[in-house]
Design an enzyme around this catalytic site. Sequence first.
Site, short mmCIF file in Angstrom:
data_model
loop_
_atom_site.label_atom_id
_atom_site.label_comp_id
_atom_site.label_asym_id
_atom_site.label_seq_id
_atom_site.Cartn_x
_atom_site.Cartn_y
_atom_site.Cartn_z
N ARG A 1 0.85 -1.19 0.00
CA ARG A 1 0.00 0.00 0.00
C ARG A 1 0.89 1.24 0.00
O ARG A 1 1.55 1.52 1.00
CB ARG A 1 -0.91 -0.03 1.25
CG ARG A 1 -2.10 0.89 1.19
CD ARG A 1 -2.77 0.99 2.55
NE ARG A 1 -1.94 1.76 3.46
CZ ARG A 1 -1.92 1.62 4.79
NH1 ARG A 1 -2.69 0.74 5.38
NH2 ARG A 1 -1.13 2.37 5.54
N HIS B 1 -3.56 4.58 4.82
CA HIS B 1 -4.77 3.77 4.63
C HIS B 1 -5.85 4.57 3.90
O HIS B 1 -6.47 4.08 2.96
CB HIS B 1 -5.30 3.30 6.00
CG HIS B 1 -6.63 2.63 5.91
ND1 HIS B 1 -6.79 1.37 5.37
CD2 HIS B 1 -7.88 3.05 6.25
CE1 HIS B 1 -8.07 1.04 5.41
NE2 HIS B 1 -8.75 2.04 5.93
N TYR C 1 3.14 4.65 12.20
CA TYR C 1 3.32 3.21 12.40
C TYR C 1 4.20 2.51 11.36
O TYR C 1 4.40 1.31 11.44
CB TYR C 1 1.95 2.50 12.48
CG TYR C 1 1.05 2.72 11.26
CD1 TYR C 1 1.21 1.96 10.10
CD2 TYR C 1 0.07 3.71 11.26
CE1 TYR C 1 0.41 2.17 9.00
CE2 TYR C 1 -0.74 3.93 10.16
CZ TYR C 1 -0.58 3.16 9.03
OH TYR C 1 -1.36 3.37 7.93
#
Length: 335
Positions: free
Chosen positions: A248, A252, A261
């Site tokens: 990715r 998100h 993170y």
Amino acid sequence: MVENRHKAMGLTDETVLEIYENMLMSRRVDERMWLLNRSGKIPFVISCQGQEAAQAGAAFALDRNKDYVLPYYRDVGVVLAFGMTPRDLMLSGFAKAEDPSSGGRQMPGHFGQKKNRIVTGSSPVTTQVPHAVGIALAGKMQGEDLVTFVTFGEGSSNQGDFHEGANFAGVHKLPVIFMCENNKYAISVPIEKQLGCAKVSDRAIGYGMPGFTVDGNDPLEVYQAVKEAADRARRGEGPTLIETVSYRLTAHSSDDDDRTYRAPDEVADAKTKDPIITFGAYLKETGVLTDELEEQINKKIMQIVNEATDYAENAPYAEPESALRYVYAEQEGEF
Ligand SMILES: Cc1ncc(C[n+]2csc(CCOP(=O)(O)OP(=O)(O)O)c2C)c(N)n1
Ligand SMILES: [Mg+2]
């Protein structure tokens, strides 16, 4: 010259260029959405970036005049290949009345378009899986020649819906292709903390179907796997689970900050394997794409994206009075 893999697979230069254009269009629409979001014009984006190769490779291996797709929110490439237009996607981004997915009612990424057999989904992840299985069952009972293609993330493959749907499809040998787009994260949770098994495809054996893990950055490898799965489904041999591994490339969603993170180095490293770049390079090395053609394609795509943006920005919102439409039954002729 590198080995011409697509010719060996029976794919023409025209088809691989179409696959590349689909990937590029997906990326450019997505990038525009982020600009619009950051400038306060659209409320939300959830990206396809990094997954374009898996989506294009898969969609081109299906029968786009017959098969049903039950996409998940990142599947810009799949829905574009099945006939949704950049304008349709922008209308959804701006939540305008003409948005084919929901008339501006759902969040972007909830793709639906009856005429192209793109089946709308719900926000709870993986609910599209049992739907795909049900459509395949209906098709089988009615003797129709159709395959259903359903996608979901690797985090979502832990939901009960996946396991129930996969088991039912395995028992009844239904023509379903389950494609897990493994992008290594479920929001902030990395792959190591998501799965007890090594690969999502390892789960296939438990449901009596073949399972494959393929390089999600390589549209040709994905094409091959999905083509074989579609052929198997059409022969009445049942479902297949395919896991495409990619990364990715964005946060998100537009409401997430991935710097909290994951390390910037990890993202930078993944960008060196960006399928837009690697597949473009392959097409150049095999003589399919030239610098001039690349420039032409880029120009054409940007023009379409610009027109789609302007159209959607200027399009009207839904009438407030129509808010309950499609929620309650209406008198015949009212729609
Ligand atoms: C049933 C359910 N639980 C939680 C959520 C919130 N949620 C939305 S996307 C997401 C992560 C899904 O990760 P993955 O399946 O790997 O897909 P990705 O977003 O990485 O493509 C979560 C937890 C949801 N929409 N539905
Ligand atoms: Mg994921």
